[in-house]
Structures are given as C-alpha cells and as structure tokens.
Motif scaffolding. Structure first.
Motif, mmCIF file in Angstrom:
data_model
loop_
_atom_site.group_PDB
_atom_site.id
_atom_site.type_symbol
_atom_site.label_atom_id
_atom_site.label_comp_id
_atom_site.label_asym_id
_atom_site.label_seq_id
_atom_site.Cartn_x
_atom_site.Cartn_y
_atom_site.Cartn_z
ATOM 1 N N TRP A 687 0.806 -1.217 0.000
ATOM 2 C CA TRP A 687 0.000 0.000 0.000
ATOM 3 C C TRP A 687 0.847 1.277 0.000
ATOM 4 O O TRP A 687 1.870 1.356 0.669
ATOM 5 C CB TRP A 687 -0.925 0.035 1.223
ATOM 6 N N TYR A 688 0.396 2.254 -0.761
ATOM 7 C CA TYR A 688 0.947 3.609 -0.711
ATOM 8 C C TYR A 688 -0.227 4.575 -0.723
ATOM 9 O O TYR A 688 -1.137 4.475 -1.556
ATOM 10 C CB TYR A 688 1.858 3.903 -1.908
ATOM 11 N N ALA A 689 -0.221 5.532 0.215
ATOM 12 C CA ALA A 689 -1.262 6.553 0.262
ATOM 13 C C ALA A 689 -0.625 7.879 0.668
ATOM 14 O O ALA A 689 0.348 7.912 1.431
ATOM 15 C CB ALA A 689 -2.369 6.166 1.244
ATOM 16 N N SER A 690 -1.160 8.963 0.159
ATOM 17 C CA SER A 690 -0.635 10.282 0.519
ATOM 18 C C SER A 690 -1.751 11.313 0.492
ATOM 19 O O SER A 690 -2.735 11.176 -0.249
ATOM 20 C CB SER A 690 0.483 10.705 -0.435
ATOM 21 N N LEU A 691 -1.600 12.316 1.322
ATOM 22 C CA LEU A 691 -2.481 13.478 1.360
ATOM 23 C C LEU A 691 -1.569 14.689 1.516
ATOM 24 O O LEU A 691 -0.979 14.893 2.578
ATOM 25 C CB LEU A 691 -3.459 13.381 2.530
ATOM 26 N N ILE A 692 -1.415 15.479 0.454
ATOM 27 C CA ILE A 692 -0.427 16.556 0.420
ATOM 28 C C ILE A 692 -1.087 17.846 -0.040
ATOM 29 O O ILE A 692 -1.809 17.872 -1.048
ATOM 30 C CB ILE A 692 0.751 16.203 -0.512
ATOM 31 N N ALA A 693 -0.825 18.915 0.697
ATOM 32 C CA ALA A 693 -1.369 20.235 0.375
ATOM 33 C C ALA A 693 -0.237 21.182 0.003
ATOM 34 O O ALA A 693 0.821 21.177 0.631
ATOM 35 C CB ALA A 693 -2.143 20.798 1.561
ATOM 36 N N LYS A 694 -0.453 21.984 -1.024
ATOM 37 C CA LYS A 694 0.494 23.013 -1.448
ATOM 38 C C LYS A 694 -0.157 24.378 -1.266
ATOM 39 O O LYS A 694 -1.273 24.623 -1.734
ATOM 40 C CB LYS A 694 0.894 22.820 -2.905
ATOM 41 N N TYR A 695 0.556 25.282 -0.580
ATOM 42 C CA TYR A 695 0.050 26.619 -0.281
ATOM 43 C C TYR A 695 0.848 27.657 -1.057
ATOM 44 O O TYR A 695 2.079 27.615 -1.090
ATOM 45 C CB TYR A 695 0.154 26.899 1.222
ATOM 46 N N ILE A 696 0.131 28.588 -1.701
ATOM 47 C CA ILE A 696 0.742 29.720 -2.397
ATOM 48 C C ILE A 696 0.181 30.994 -1.793
ATOM 49 O O ILE A 696 -1.037 31.193 -1.757
ATOM 50 C CB ILE A 696 0.443 29.693 -3.914
#
Length: 787
Positions: A687-696
């Motif tokens: 399994w691979y899972a990710s939750l990533i946020a990018k802020y500008i």
C-alpha cells in the motif's frame, strides 16, 4: 488559403535506432540475462544478504529518505531539492508534466489552468524567477526556446520515463552550464533500463474525458549484444481538458539504450519523439470581476461588471460559437518535438570523460483568433454585433477584416528551431583535490513567422499592400536566425581537510545572435544584424561534511541570462544592443542538510542582487531598451520528512521569498512572499497513500500607479491551497494478475478550489485576464508487468 500543418521528420539517427531496437525483443529471446547481483549488493547495504526481498523492501519503506517527496543533498554546495522516482510514480498523474512534479518543492509556483498534464505550465517560477530566467536540462543537456529561453512542459518527457528531478535554487558552480543559470536549474534525469526483460502495459482514465494507454518493453541485459540493455516506451493521451474547448491529443515515444564498452566505458543513446496537438495552447485566461475595467495604467483598478468567469464559469476557455474569435475551431496548435543524444562515459588514464553529442528540435504551428479572450462575444448569441456583457463599452475587439465587416480576423504563426551541440566534461585528481574542466557548445537555427488572416475567407490575407521586398503587409514577422553558445569552464575542488572542501572556478559565457529577417518584428522592416556578448562568471563554494549524514555549505556565485531576441526589435538594434548588458545576479547562500533513517531536513538562507534588469521606453512610437535598476531577493527555505513509524511519514516545507524592486521597494508582481507544503504519507507492504497540500501566498498581478502617481501593486491575487490525494496497491504475489501489478487512484484539488491564481495578461483592449485553479479531478491508473 488552406490550413497547413508542418510534418515532423525524425532525424536519421532516430530512425535507425528505432528500427534496431524494435528488433531487439526477438533477439533477446535467445540471449542469456546477467546474474542478479544487484539484489545481493542491496541486501548487504540494508542489513544482510539473508533478508528476503519482502524484508528488504519493508526496510527501505521504513525510511524518511525513501518516502520524502523532496529532500536536500549531502554533497551539493547550494540549495537543492531532490525528487525521486518513488514519489513521481505514486503521487503524480500519469499525464503529468515536469512542471507539476517540481511544484511540490520549496519556493516553486506552478499554474496549470487546464488540469494535470493537459497543457503547458503557464507561470512556473523559482523564488520569483520566471520561466526563461532559470535553466532546464535533460540528462545534463540545456534546452530553451530560440527567442526568450522559455520552455514547454507538455512537449517533451512524460513521467513514465523520468527517474529523478533535481531543483537547484541558484546559479550552481562553474561547471553548471546553460542559457539562464542565474535563476536556478530544473534538472530532469531519465530512468535506467531494467536488468531483466519485462513488458509493462499501463493506462489511465479520469476527469475531463482524459484517457491514456501506453506500453514499455525492457530488453534486460543481453549477453549476445555485449551486455547491452534498453527500453522502448510509447503512449497516447487524449483529453477534453478542464477548460471549455481546450482539448489535447498527445503521442510520445521514448527510447534509452546503454552498452558497456570494455571495462571502463559506457555508451548511452536516448531518443524522444513527441506530437501534441489541440486547442489548449491558445488559452490565455478569462476576464473576471472585480477586475474587468479598462484601466490604461491608471486608477481605479476595480469594476462591478461581471467577467467571463462569472458569466460562463471558472472553466471558461474557448467558445463553441463560430462567430466568435474565441471559437475552438479557430484556435489550434500543433507541436512536434524530438530530442536525441549519444553519450560516452569513459576513463583515459587518470582522466574521467563524460561527453554527450545531442540534437533537439521544436516545431510549433499555431492558429488563433485575433483576440480570442477579448472579443466580447460568446455562448447563446445569434451574432456578434454587440458585446455579451463581459466587457466595458468599446473595450472588446470587434470582428471585421479587409474582406468583410463581419468576417472573423485571426493569426497564423510558426516557430521552428533545431539545436546541435556537445557537452564535454573531464575530471582528474591533481594534488589535494579534483580538477573539473570542460566546454558546452550549441548551435541553433530558428525560423519565426506570424501573419494576419481571415478565417471567414479560407485564411486569406487580412491586409492590403506589400512591403518593398514584395512580401504581403499581412506578415507581421518573418525571421530566420542563428544563436550560437560556447561556455568553457574550469573548477578545482580542493580538499582542505578530509571533511572540508573548497570549490572554486570560472566559466566563460559567450553567445552570438544573428537575425536575417525579411520582416523584423515591431519595425516591420528588413534586418540583417549580428550581436555578440560575453562574460566571465566566477563561483566559490565551501562544503563541510560535519558527519557522514550531516553537511553544510556556503556559496558566492555570479549568474547571468543571455539577452532576449527582442533587443533586435528596434530600427537600430546596434543602439539598443550596445546599451544592454546581460542580466546578472550575485548570489550569496548558506545552508545545511541532515539525513537519517527517521529524518531528512535541509534549510538555507539566501541573498541575491539582480542587476542590469532590462527595461524599455517608447520614443516616437519606437521601443528602446536600457539597463535600469535591479531587484533584491532575500529569503529562507526549509524542507523535512519525518518517519513516524508503522509506515507513516510527515512531510513539510516552507519558504519566504522577498523580491523587492530597487526603484520603488515593491515586491515583484506575481511573486508570493510565502509558499509551503504539508503532507501525510503511508507506505507499507503493497500500500501507498498520501495526502499533500500546497500553499501559495497572496500577491499582486501587476504594478500600477495610484491617484498620486505612486507605484502600487494592482489586481490582488488571493492565497490558495490545493489538496491532492493518492492511493495505490501493488500486487506482491503472482496469482490472477502478475506480480508487480499496480492499481491506483489520484484525486486532485479535493476541495475544488477554483480561485483566481494569477494574471494571464491583457486583451487587445487592455482588459486584464486571469487564470484560475483547475477544478477537482480524479484519475484511475493501472500498470501490469509481464516478465
């Protein structure tokens, strides 16, 4: 006059290699594969050859270094973010471009208005340095457009062929070559062929009618061909795009082959052929309240008039109305590109040799309405005799040509160029250090054309009369030119102690541009002119290995940018060119990197003085270029990944980027002072899972003046956060499907954030245009390997 598409012709070198490699699958069936020694070496490095493959994989997964989306380098002498293949394969859309891959890195801002990989990036920047102000390399080969050194993210490598991407935030050392090293370098490295034969089928389907299908064949190590190994990868992509009318059809073929020669040499061949067409490239944005008014550089900068975004939605792109200049049938682009190199790594006595002979080409033919986002005529109208309510009175660009008052005006263009070059790098031990020296040589020919046409009259000329040389006055630009570059360098890496190294060197940058233009842009007159520039660029780095997993560095280096072709767009380019020095930077940077099993962290501080900023003034209707002032860049960056345990890791980065103009102290337009990213990653077993946020952070689209004549930021762009998620499962044991089969899903912009994110430019009537974030989308992916 019919629409003419230029036919792409691969180089003879590419044709020959494609034919040879197509035959390899049949030959490899009778070849013996090399012993699998790689696994034993890796097992020893990770805890003992007694481990099973599953145990070795689990040990690798339980590592911050393996799971980090970005991480610093223990060897680099400037801020650097390394993005590995593991992150690319598990979090990026199979349609993604390199611009989306690097967008996670500190200080990087990327605008993708049509969805992931479904068009060219519009505003990719590093620390505020815009496209054309930083370097892009493919396996070390610098690339860039002929006129302004910008790049086209959707026209070359696709993510299935990328093994690693490195974002250098700075000019590098003396051995860093390229057109625009002063703003940094995005370095793409192609992946390696596999040691064992394998055929992999893969594909993707998702939002906006997106579908992609591809196949890769790896030959494995072929004893009958001198231990040669290679792979061929081909895929087709189609999508309607997020924006209305912004469709895309892309085909890409990639080949890489490696062959050992004797005990000390390796020969590498790479070839890529790409075809990309559709109506996406003509998109320049849509008008939006509260910034619709015609301001002409004066206040007020707001309006209550609704824009196209308000009337037609944030995904407004092109029109379905054939009476509009924005009609999708009039706005079409065809890109054909190729890239090839033949590389040799060898050793001659005590000298290490790394040489690449290469060629790459870009052929772009395009058609567009005269002012596709400024016509004021769109859906639901029977005719276009009156504005549709999204423009102030008189601000829209009406229809009409010399052939008819209601005819649809448009333009036809092409930009074609080919590069031939060579990069020779040599290295040898001398005294208490290593001497690095070499040269980059590049010769480019280019052809640029633009004309005014009438879509209602079979693309007839939209002008009367001819120039004295017999060319129709409908031709705005007809330029044939060459651009030649030579950059020799020398650098010595002096080992002051076993841990402390001083790296110092010089690079001599020489470049020459020659325009032979029957119709020069702007002046509309013939021009045959050559200009040469040169500069010596020093760089000094101090690198200290505090411990095997901890290093620090300090750097002082000069950067430069080769002059843009627009210096020739004046009646007397000798006057303009002589008054303009190459844009330059002086860079001061310090930083540190730490790596362990549980934690990777790196941080840096920088100060950059940008001098000789090229500006222009208009006198009697003509534009003259001059050097005026500069910009001071100051900032700090940090990135870290912490392995919590149980397969979980936390990731984050943050950057502060100040870019103040010397003339007025204002932050540069389009440069947010803050960017950041945060994410949770799970990788354990299959399994691979990710939750990533990018802020500008927030910024301003442009610089204007207030009622008192003072310079101010105008068109406020709000801060924005984009949240992406991914979930992948890889089959561990062969059964119903082969071992290594992978199924995944990626969700982009989970919160459906469709805020305005940048100024896209202005219409012909001086109405501002804006990009927005592409709306929520999903991609379902699969790959199946057959061994």
């Amino acid at each position: 006059m019919s629409r003419h598409r230029y036919t792409f012709k691969p180089t003879p070198l590419t044709q020959a290699l494609v034919a040879a490699l197509i035959a390899l699958p049949f030959a490899s069936a009778h070849a013996q594969t090399a012993p699998d020694n790689l696994g034993t070496v890796q097992a020893g490095a990770e805890g003992g050859s007694g481990q099973t493959a599953a145990e070795r994989e689990q040990a690798k997964q339980a590592s911050a270094v393996h799971q980090a989306p970005t991480q610093g380098s223990l060897k680099a002498g400037q801020p650097q973010s390394i993005i590995n293949q593991h992150y690319i394969e598990n979090t990026q859309a199979p349609t993604a471009n390199y611009s989306e891959i690097v967008s996670i890195a500190p200080s990087v801002v990327d605008i993708e208005p049509n969805g992931p990989g479904l068009g060219n990036s519009k505003e990719l920047s590093i620390r505020g340095f815009q496209d054309g102000q930083y370097n892009l390399t493919w396996d070390g080969v610098p690339v860039g457009d002929s006129n302004d050194f910008t790049h086209h993210s959707a026209e070359y490598f696709m993510p299935q062929d990328i093994g690693q991407v490195i974002v250098d935030r700075g000019p590098g050392n003396a051995s860093t070559v390229g057109y625009a090293t002063f703003g940094g370098t995005i370095a793409l490295l192609t992946k390696e062929p596999l040691d064992k034969p394998q055929t992999t089928l893969y594909g993707s389907v998702g939002s906006f009618g997106t579908r992609m299908l591809g196949a890769e064949f790896d030959t494995g190590v072929m004893k009958n061909y001198g231990d040669m190994r290679a792979f061929i990868d081909y895929r087709q992509l189609q999508s309607d795009g997020y924006l209305t009318g912004a469709n895309i059809e892309r085909k890409n073929l990639f080949i890489k082959a490696e062959k050992p020669i004797g005990d000390d040499s390796l020969l590498t061949f790479v070839s890529m052929v790409n075809r990309n067409s559709g109506s996406n490239a003509a998109i320049v944005g849509a008008t939006s309240a509260p910034y619709v008014a015609v301001n002409n550089g004066k206040p007020p900068y707001t309006s209550t008039l609704p824009g196209q975004i308000q009337k037609f939605g944030p995904n407004y792109g092109l029109s379905s109305n054939p009476l509009s200049q924005a009609y999708t049938g009039y706005n079409y682009d065809d890109f054909q590109t190729d890239f090839e190199y033949l590389g040799l790594k060898s050793r001659l006595g005590g000298v290490q040799i790394d040489n690449k002979f290469y060629t790459y080409a870009y052929y772009h033919s395009g058609w567009n309405g005269l002012d596709p986002n400024g016509g004021g005529c769109d859906y639901g109208q029977v005719n276009c005799l009156s504005p549709d309510g999204t423009f102030p009175a008189g601000a829209d660009t009406p229809n009409g040509t010399v052939n008819g008052a209601s005819n649809i005006p448009g333009q036809h263009m092409y930009l074609n160029y080919r590069n031939w070059g060579d990069i020779l790098r040599l290295k040898q031990q001398i005294g208490p250090g290593t001497l690095n020296y070499g040269v980059w040589l590049n010769y480019q020919t280019y052809h640029r054309y633009n004309s005014e046409i009438d879509f209602s009259d079979n693309q007839a000329w939209n002008a009367t009369g001819i120039y004295p040389n017999g060319i129709s006055k409908a031709v705005d630009r007809l330029i044939n030119g060459t651009f030649t570059t030579a950059q020799p360098y020398i650098q010595y890496d002096w080992n002051l102690t076993p841990q402390l190294q001083l790296r110092g060197g010089l690079k001599y940058a020489w470049f020459q541009r020659h325009d032979n233009a029957p119709v020069e842009q702007k002046t509309k007159k013939p021009l045959d002119y050559t200009q040469t520039w040169s500069k010596v660029l020093p760089a000094v780095e101090l690198h200290y290995a505090i411990a095997p997993n901890w290093s620090a560095y300090a750097q002082v280096a000069k950067g430069y940018l080769a002059p843009n072709e627009n210096l020739f767009y004046i009646p007397n380019p000798q006057t303009g060119a002589n008054s303009v020095e190459p844009e330059q930077t002086t860079n001061y940077q310090v930083g540190t990197t730490w790596r362990s099993q549980e934690l990777t962290v790196s941080g840096d501080l920088y100060a950059i003085d940008f001098t000789n900023q090229v500006q222009s003034r208009t006198v009697a209707g003509q534009k003259y270029f001059y050097n005026a002032g500069g910009v001071k860049y100051r900032g700090a960056e940090i990135e870290a990944t912490y392995y919590v345990g149980g397969g979980f890791s936390l990731y984050g980065n943050a950057a502060y980027n100040q870019a103040k103009q010397d003339s007025d102290g204002l932050q540069l337009a389009g440069v947010p002072k803050t960017t950041g990213a945060a994410g949770l990653i799970y990788n354990r077993g299959p399994w691979y899972a990710s939750l990533i946020a990018k802020y500008i952070g927030s910024n301003y689209g442009d610089i204007g003046t207030d009622a008192g004549g003072k310079s101010v930021g105008i068109y406020a762009i709000p801060s924005s956060t984009i949240l992406n998620a991914s979930l992948n499962y890889t089959v561990q044991d062969a059964g119903f499907v082969p071992h290594g089969t992978k199924i995944g899903v990626q969700l982009f912009n989970l919160t459906n954030n469709t805020k305005i994110n940048s100024l896209a430019g202005y219409t012909g009537g001086n109405v501002p245009l804006f990009y927005t974030n592409a709306g929520r989308s999903v991609m379902v992916n699969f790959s199946v390997p057959f061994q």
